[in-house]
Design a protein around this motif. Sequence first.
Motif, mmCIF file in Angstrom:
data_model
loop_
_atom_site.group_PDB
_atom_site.id
_atom_site.type_symbol
_atom_site.label_atom_id
_atom_site.label_comp_id
_atom_site.label_asym_id
_atom_site.label_seq_id
_atom_site.Cartn_x
_atom_site.Cartn_y
_atom_site.Cartn_z
ATOM 1 N N ASP A 196 0.855 -1.184 0.000
ATOM 2 C CA ASP A 196 0.000 0.000 0.000
ATOM 3 C C ASP A 196 0.895 1.239 0.000
ATOM 4 N N HIS A 216 -0.292 4.445 -0.091
ATOM 5 C CA HIS A 216 -0.993 5.642 0.401
ATOM 6 C C HIS A 216 -0.147 6.364 1.445
ATOM 7 N N GLY A 217 -0.182 7.680 1.420
ATOM 8 C CA GLY A 217 0.491 8.488 2.426
ATOM 9 C C GLY A 217 1.980 8.680 2.206
ATOM 10 N N HIS A 218 2.524 8.174 1.116
ATOM 11 C CA HIS A 218 3.950 8.331 0.835
ATOM 12 C C HIS A 218 4.177 9.460 -0.154
ATOM 13 N N ALA A 272 7.506 6.442 -2.228
ATOM 14 C CA ALA A 272 6.645 5.426 -2.843
ATOM 15 C C ALA A 272 7.414 4.652 -3.907
ATOM 16 N N ALA A 324 -2.445 2.086 -4.774
ATOM 17 C CA ALA A 324 -1.836 3.417 -4.907
ATOM 18 C C ALA A 324 -2.869 4.534 -4.886
ATOM 19 N N GLY A 325 -4.128 4.214 -4.862
ATOM 20 C CA GLY A 325 -5.161 5.257 -4.898
ATOM 21 C C GLY A 325 -5.667 5.460 -6.308
ATOM 22 N N ARG A 326 -6.793 6.103 -6.388
ATOM 23 C CA ARG A 326 -7.421 6.329 -7.693
ATOM 24 C C ARG A 326 -6.656 7.374 -8.485
ATOM 25 N N ARG A 355 -3.935 14.738 -6.238
ATOM 26 C CA ARG A 355 -4.237 13.370 -5.817
ATOM 27 C C ARG A 355 -4.152 12.446 -7.021
ATOM 28 N N ARG A 402 -0.318 6.919 -8.474
ATOM 29 C CA ARG A 402 -0.927 5.997 -9.434
ATOM 30 C C ARG A 402 -0.520 6.363 -10.865
ATOM 31 N N GLY A 442 -8.265 1.876 -7.667
ATOM 32 C CA GLY A 442 -7.195 2.388 -6.808
ATOM 33 C C GLY A 442 -6.012 1.451 -6.683
#
Length: 193
Positions: free
Chosen positions: A96, A98-100, A105, A128-130, A148, A152, A182
């Motif tokens: 995951d 997220h948050g990096h 990442a 990785a998120g949408r 955002r 990804r 995501g």
Amino acid sequence: MARRLDPHESALWKKVAATVDPLTKSRAPTELAAPPTVRPPQASPRSIAAPAAPAPPPRATTKLPPPRRTHQAATLDGHWDRRLRKGLVRPDMSIDLHGHTLASAEALLDDAIGRALLRDARVLLVVAGRLRPGADRLPLMHGDPRPRGAIRASLPDWLALSRHADRIVALRPAHISHGGAGAVYVILRRGRG
């Protein structure tokens, strides 16, 4: 001592000179330039006695980067693609991101691919998120945070330039049960033997 052109060479020179437009308009177009004189090379006493200098070694060429691989367009056999689309493939490992930050990442992804290859994993699930519309087209401006979906959007480039790029077979969108839009599946080539 200059050598004069023979009549054949002189006639050829006149034909060539007639096809050339003058640089200035002040010269009449019928006016031909004088034929050049050809001078034979003169041998100097130094060039006769001295041996020819060895040719310099060929210059080292800069190594070009390897051709960029596109894992999104890579083909799998139809059976694999159907199983991935239907969610019938269970990932061997997942990560995951997220948050990096983009840099952390990328480093984390590279490390996870290395661990997956050591474990002889076939499918790595990367959450990785949408991908937000236009996230891959917006430039980074003076330290402003990326929109955002930047992680990804960067995944295909990271995988193409990865040190493990030759062991990555394909990149496919994940099934809804594994994160949907995501997440992505990174399909890895298993080691030989």
